[in-house]
Design an enzyme around this catalytic site. Sequence first.
Site, PDB file in Angstrom:
ATOM      1  CE1 TYR A 169       1.173   0.533   4.357  1.00  0.00           C
ATOM      2  CE2 TYR A 169       0.411  -1.736   4.311  1.00  0.00           C
ATOM      3  CZ  TYR A 169       1.123  -0.721   4.922  1.00  0.00           C
ATOM      4  OH  TYR A 169       1.778  -0.956   6.099  1.00  0.00           O
ATOM      5  N   GLY A 170       2.149   1.185   0.047  1.00  0.00           N
ATOM      6  CA  GLY A 170       2.977   2.391   0.185  1.00  0.00           C
ATOM      7  C   GLY A 170       4.143   2.419  -0.775  1.00  0.00           C
ATOM      8  CB  THR A 171       7.769   3.071  -0.173  1.00  0.00           C
ATOM      9  OG1 THR A 171       8.083   1.967   0.683  1.00  0.00           O
ATOM     10  CG2 THR A 171       7.511   4.334   0.641  1.00  0.00           C
ATOM     11  CG  LEU A 172       7.281  -2.464  -0.671  1.00  0.00           C
ATOM     12  CD1 LEU A 172       6.760  -3.517   0.305  1.00  0.00           C
ATOM     13  CD2 LEU A 172       8.549  -2.946  -1.353  1.00  0.00           C
ATOM     14  CD  GLU A 208       7.694  -2.884   4.721  1.00  0.00           C
ATOM     15  OE1 GLU A 208       7.881  -1.975   5.559  1.00  0.00           O
ATOM     16  OE2 GLU A 208       7.177  -2.660   3.615  1.00  0.00           O
TER      17      GLU A 208
END
Length: 126
Positions: free
Chosen positions: A17-20, A82
Amino acid sequence: MQHLHRSIQRCSRVAVYGTLKHGHRNHHWLNGADMLGQDRLTEITLYDLGPYPGAKLTSSTGVTVEVYAINAEQLARLDELEDYLHHSPAKGMYDRRVLATQYGDAWCYIYNPPVEATSQIKSGEW
């Protein structure tokens, strides 16, 4: 450790949901993974942590995720990124949970620290 290997075998997808996500700075950690598509998950809520978002297991109007097919090696690399601690998941930066997506069950990284001092991302988009 035996249980961990069964978990990895059981779930071969990750929901990010983010920087990935595609086009963001950590997407290269998913090199070699196949994108299955997008979904919107209502069992998580996003919070703005500055340079990246964090998700909590609380109901929302939905968070847009990208779902990827991954292997055990890719999952191990994501765990490193993570700060997921296999021996003590609650003590790392993120825990990971299996969430249902339209592409099947997928691991999703859930932010461990408190979020009271941060802003909720009500749109579910980051």
